[in-house]
Design an enzyme around this catalytic site. Structure first.
Site, PDB file in Angstrom:
ATOM      1  N   ASP A 104      -1.679  -7.739   3.172  1.00 31.74           N
ATOM      2  CA  ASP A 104      -2.454  -7.020   1.854  1.00 31.74           C
ATOM      3  C   ASP A 104      -1.852  -7.497   0.693  1.00 31.74           C
ATOM      4  O   ASP A 104      -1.531  -6.874  -0.371  1.00 31.74           O
ATOM      5  CB  ASP A 104      -1.803  -5.724   2.136  1.00 31.74           C
ATOM      6  CG  ASP A 104      -2.750  -4.774   0.978  1.00 31.74           C
ATOM      7  OD1 ASP A 104      -3.958  -5.223   0.749  1.00 31.74           O
ATOM      8  OD2 ASP A 104      -2.309  -3.744   0.786  1.00 31.74           O
ATOM      9  N   HIS A 159      -6.036  -5.616  -1.180  1.00 30.32           N
ATOM     10  CA  HIS A 159      -7.079  -4.498  -1.290  1.00 30.32           C
ATOM     11  C   HIS A 159      -7.373  -3.973  -2.811  1.00 30.32           C
ATOM     12  O   HIS A 159      -8.342  -3.548  -2.929  1.00 30.32           O
ATOM     13  CB  HIS A 159      -6.905  -3.146  -0.418  1.00 30.32           C
ATOM     14  CG  HIS A 159      -5.799  -2.379  -0.953  1.00 30.32           C
ATOM     15  ND1 HIS A 159      -4.512  -2.461  -0.848  1.00 30.32           N
ATOM     16  CD2 HIS A 159      -5.917  -1.298  -2.043  1.00 30.32           C
ATOM     17  CE1 HIS A 159      -3.862  -1.511  -1.604  1.00 30.32           C
ATOM     18  NE2 HIS A 159      -4.598  -1.009  -2.180  1.00 30.32           N
ATOM     19  N   SER A 190      -0.731   0.614  -6.104  1.00 29.88           N
ATOM     20  CA  SER A 190      -0.782  -0.621  -5.288  1.00 29.88           C
ATOM     21  C   SER A 190      -0.770  -1.895  -5.994  1.00 29.88           C
ATOM     22  O   SER A 190      -1.465  -2.043  -6.943  1.00 29.88           O
ATOM     23  CB  SER A 190      -2.198  -0.315  -4.519  1.00 29.88           C
ATOM     24  OG  SER A 190      -2.430   0.676  -3.744  1.00 29.88           O
TER      25      SER A 190
END
Length: 319
Positions: free
Chosen positions: A95, A65, A171
């Site tokens: 992911d 993402h 992230s």
């Protein structure tokens, strides 16, 4: 006398705190130089995330993402080295994404074996939360073998839960052990929750990386289950002829999926697949690779309250 007693009791505490601090600092010194700041979008004005180098020639792991469908990706290292990068492959189901810089970086972080993790052990996150570069937070591993939904709606299995503080921008950064190994890829927080964060386990990330390097994408066989890693009682392991302390329990079956058609049920323990021990969800993910599509596969299972049995499951291609 009271002052002496307080000094006597606090000295061991200081020693423990010093040892804890030194452990974290040493782990950060080992891995910190391999952590990257990732910027996507034209002229570096897009979104930001984190990543970490796994090969000195410029291979970097991050979140799917973070890079998504980015037309341009720029990487900057802690020493100031900046470079353009290209996306080699993405796996929305976990992911995880793999990118490569245009220059050699000369640093790399080792991937540890997430199967050896235990609840309560130290976990350290490094990343760029909210634009604050190369931030370190520390906590413990709160739980193992969790499942959570990726942005595409599919369940990510074998997820690590930690209380090490994560924020937007973390992230794709590494979750590391006190030994200075990457044990997970930081991926998400639960909005509104207090200190609950997640990372994709390093063994799952390692499998995804190898698939992307070989095929450009991740090939998967599909059996239609959601599962959790659970403790395996010794007497069951002895009966099954496996040497393991953990196994996989089926939590949910997709209606009319390959597993349900083969007779597997919710609550079944999966002990082995084609005689290969299944000690955790990461083993299940690894064994359900593209080579097993349309191939009859023998599952050794323990149904709830029954005797150990064999089920033949024929995985289909992942829909």
């Amino acid at each position: 006398m009271g002052h002496i007693d307080r000094e006597f009791h606090t000295a061991p505490d200081r020693q423990l705190l010093d040892a804890y601090s030194q452990t974290i600092s040493h782990a950060v010194e080992l891995i910190g130089p391999s952590v990257a700041q990732i910027t996507v979008g034209a002229n570096g004005r897009g979104g930001q995330g984190s990543g970490f180098v796994i090969s000195p020639d410029g291979l970097i792991v991050t979140n799917n993402h973070v890079v998504a469908d980015a037309k341009s990706v720029r990487v900057r290292m802690q020493d100031g080295v900046a470079s353009e990068a290209r996306v080699l492959g993405r796996d929305p189901d976990t992911d995880i994404a793999l990118i490569r810089t245009d220059t050699s970086l000369g640093v790399a972080a080792p991937l540890g074996n997430s199967k050896n993790l235990k609840r309560g052990q130290i976990a350290v996150a490094i990343g760029n939360p909210l634009g604050f570069e190369w931030t370190v937070t520390a906590g413990v591993i709160s739980a193992l073998g969790r499942s959570m939904r990726a942005q595409n709606g599919r369940l990510i299995d074998d997820v690590i839960q930690t209380d090490a503080a994560l924020n937007p921008g973390n992230s794709g950064g590494p979750l590391i052990s006190s030994a200075g190994e990457v044990i997970g890829v930081n991926t998400a927080v639960i909005r509104g929750a207090q200190g609950i964060a997640f990372a994709v386990a390093s063994n799952t990330a390692n499998y995804v990386i190898s698939e992307i390097l070989r095929f450009g994408h991740v090939r998967r066989a599909y059996i239609g289950v959601a599962a959790d890693t659970v403790a395996l009682p010794r007497h069951i392991a002895v009966r099954a002829g496996v040497i393991a302390q953990t196994s996989v329990r089926i939590r949910r079956l997709e209606p009319d999926g390959p597993a349900e058609r083969a007779g597997l049920q919710e609550g079944d323990l999966v002990l082995s697949i084609d005689d290969q021990p299944v000690e955790g969800v990461d083993d299940l993910i690894r064994l359900m690779n593209g080579d097993r599509i349309n191939k009859p596969t023998e599952f050794l299972v323990l149904p709830v309250g029954n005797v150990i049995a064999k089920r033949v499951v024929t995985p289909s291609a992942r829909p």
